[in-house]
Design a protein around this motif. Sequence first.
Motif, mmCIF file in Angstrom:
data_model
loop_
_atom_site.group_PDB
_atom_site.id
_atom_site.type_symbol
_atom_site.label_atom_id
_atom_site.label_comp_id
_atom_site.label_asym_id
_atom_site.label_seq_id
_atom_site.Cartn_x
_atom_site.Cartn_y
_atom_site.Cartn_z
ATOM 1 N N ALA A 81 83.286 -0.532 15.404
ATOM 2 C CA ALA A 81 84.735 -0.354 15.751
ATOM 3 C C ALA A 81 85.386 -1.156 16.930
ATOM 4 N N ARG A 82 84.119 -0.552 18.440
ATOM 5 C CA ARG A 82 84.377 -0.409 19.303
ATOM 6 C C ARG A 82 84.117 -1.845 19.523
ATOM 7 N N MET A 83 83.252 -2.606 18.678
ATOM 8 C CA MET A 83 82.787 -4.084 19.030
ATOM 9 C C MET A 83 83.674 -5.309 18.476
ATOM 10 N N GLU A 84 84.322 -4.899 17.483
ATOM 11 C CA GLU A 84 85.889 -5.187 17.144
ATOM 12 C C GLU A 84 87.150 -5.400 17.663
ATOM 13 N N SER A 85 86.697 -4.260 18.107
ATOM 14 C CA SER A 85 88.469 -4.224 18.830
ATOM 15 C C SER A 85 88.926 -5.003 18.869
ATOM 16 N N ASN A 86 90.648 -5.495 18.970
ATOM 17 C CA ASN A 86 91.207 -6.530 19.758
ATOM 18 C C ASN A 86 91.410 -5.891 21.243
ATOM 19 N N PRO A 88 91.328 -4.571 24.699
ATOM 20 C CA PRO A 88 90.175 -4.957 25.647
ATOM 21 C C PRO A 88 89.975 -3.615 26.196
ATOM 22 N N SER A 89 90.753 -2.396 26.663
ATOM 23 C CA SER A 89 90.569 -1.522 26.849
ATOM 24 C C SER A 89 89.379 -0.311 26.307
ATOM 25 N N ARG A 90 89.576 -0.727 24.534
ATOM 26 C CA ARG A 90 88.847 0.273 23.496
ATOM 27 C C ARG A 90 87.555 -0.908 23.575
ATOM 28 N N ARG A 91 87.531 -1.873 23.686
ATOM 29 C CA ARG A 91 86.363 -2.903 23.137
ATOM 30 C C ARG A 91 84.999 -2.770 24.007
ATOM 31 N N MET A 92 84.092 -2.587 23.665
ATOM 32 C CA MET A 92 82.332 -2.668 23.829
ATOM 33 C C MET A 92 82.138 -4.140 23.882
ATOM 34 N N PRO A 93 81.188 -4.411 24.865
ATOM 35 C CA PRO A 93 81.085 -3.932 25.897
ATOM 36 C C PRO A 93 82.369 -3.909 26.372
ATOM 37 N N GLU A 94 81.892 -2.291 27.430
ATOM 38 C CA GLU A 94 83.520 -3.015 28.737
ATOM 39 C C GLU A 94 83.764 -3.973 30.406
ATOM 40 N N ASP A 95 84.936 -3.955 29.630
ATOM 41 C CA ASP A 95 84.593 -5.061 31.236
ATOM 42 C C ASP A 95 84.001 -6.190 30.683
ATOM 43 N N SER A 96 84.365 -7.168 29.368
ATOM 44 C CA SER A 96 83.597 -7.660 28.988
ATOM 45 C C SER A 96 84.563 -8.620 27.830
ATOM 46 N N PRO A 97 83.542 -9.683 28.186
ATOM 47 C CA PRO A 97 84.440 -10.326 26.897
ATOM 48 C C PRO A 97 83.393 -10.248 25.959
ATOM 49 N N ALA A 98 84.658 -10.121 24.673
ATOM 50 C CA ALA A 98 83.960 -9.567 23.009
ATOM 51 C C ALA A 98 82.875 -10.755 23.106
ATOM 52 N N LEU A 99 81.959 -9.512 22.556
ATOM 53 C CA LEU A 99 80.422 -10.161 22.162
ATOM 54 C C LEU A 99 80.929 -11.276 20.937
ATOM 55 N N PRO A 100 79.757 -12.219 20.871
ATOM 56 C CA PRO A 100 79.417 -13.426 20.089
ATOM 57 C C PRO A 100 79.877 -12.682 18.513
ATOM 58 N N GLU A 101 80.141 -12.994 17.851
ATOM 59 C CA GLU A 101 81.105 -13.162 16.767
ATOM 60 C C GLU A 101 79.739 -12.886 15.741
ATOM 61 N N ALA A 102 79.004 -14.136 15.733
ATOM 62 C CA ALA A 102 77.216 -14.269 15.138
ATOM 63 C C ALA A 102 76.573 -12.846 15.916
ATOM 64 N N THR A 103 76.979 -12.066 17.055
ATOM 65 C CA THR A 103 76.643 -10.785 17.705
ATOM 66 C C THR A 103 76.253 -9.835 16.773
ATOM 67 N N ILE A 104 78.051 -9.901 16.796
ATOM 68 C CA ILE A 104 79.486 -8.401 16.070
ATOM 69 C C ILE A 104 77.814 -8.668 14.437
ATOM 70 N N ALA A 105 78.770 -9.268 13.587
ATOM 71 C CA ALA A 105 78.284 -9.642 12.436
ATOM 72 C C ALA A 105 76.188 -9.339 11.772
ATOM 73 N N LEU A 106 76.105 -9.183 13.468
ATOM 74 C CA LEU A 106 74.385 -8.279 12.455
ATOM 75 C C LEU A 106 74.794 -7.498 12.379
ATOM 76 N N PHE A 107 75.266 -6.824 13.859
ATOM 77 C CA PHE A 107 75.229 -5.089 13.256
ATOM 78 C C PHE A 107 76.697 -4.515 12.551
#
Length: 343
Positions: A81-86, A88-107
């Motif tokens: 849920a944190r990886m997918e969040s839109n 920025p204050s909740r998204r992980m990794p913190e203070d970084s761009p969103a992970l690539p969709e391929a990485t999130i899809a793998l998880f």
Amino acid sequence: MFKAVIGIVAALLISACGNYSNTTSPLPGEGNQKGKGSTEVSFAQIKTEILEPHCISCHKGRHDVYENYQIVKASAFQMLARMESNDPSRRMPEDSPALPEATIALFRDWVNAGAPEFGNAKSDTPDNKDDNTSSENRTISFSQIKDRVLDSYNCTTCHAQYNNYARVKGALGSISQLIMNNEMPFPQKKGEEVIPVRAEDKEYLLTWINQGAPEFEDGSSETTLDTELKPTYLSIRNNILGPRCTMCHNSFGGRGPKNFDSLLEIKKSDENPKSPLFDFDDPFNSRFIGAIIARPGQLFFDPMPYVSEFDDVETEFPPVTDEELKVIEEWIKLKLPYDESEL
């Protein structure tokens, strides 16, 4: 040092509750285990490709237990849920761009397959264990975990919401991290050292997590987290008192009334004729609400919840909202019903 540890503990637990309350999908391993999908992805791959470069490398110390498969499995849905969040204050990794969709899809695929330890293996779920089992391999229920760990080590005394299965399931990642790192439970008296959970009880908790943290001994789970606040003690305890108040108002603390984990204890505190907690004829004028809003003339100088210099807890708690105050007022008006059966 002790205060710092308490602050971290409280922040983690509150964060965990908030993360889960914004989700609607079942957690990995919840319900009937036989409905899982299949994946070739293993925990080793998840750890190598995602956790080490994006999580463990930044969260050193309190998150080093992400090396542990069972704990990652317990945290997997919240992590997704944190990886997918839109936000920025909740998204992980913190203070970084969103992970690539391929990485999130793998998880995501790994989580949807039940977060298995071994890709397409038959040895990482309780369904495939030898039926000729000893008591150690039998399915553990939430009531057994509550009796052996949460109640025995006084977790539910300071965290009343953890009497509720869905609340524990939603915060299980943080709960298990803190226990494994010997940061939980709190000491019974201010200033005392933390007495860690025994190794055999930690193993018992990890076994339950690895079984999917079922609610019942048959491996199933029926309870879901009801986020709608209702004018009942159980709902108010799980959503307001537990996350915000029982850190100080518990049987080991110095704040009165004590033990918000018990409606009976709350009613005992109301029996003082000089300063009753509740006014059933004029609920909003109750001292219980007066303490929350720091009503002038009732000797409350700071709105609740607040942390004073005399408390071990060093953290910020969100204020009680106007909507929550209205539900508390309705609860008092109805003369403190325990659950929905009394409405």
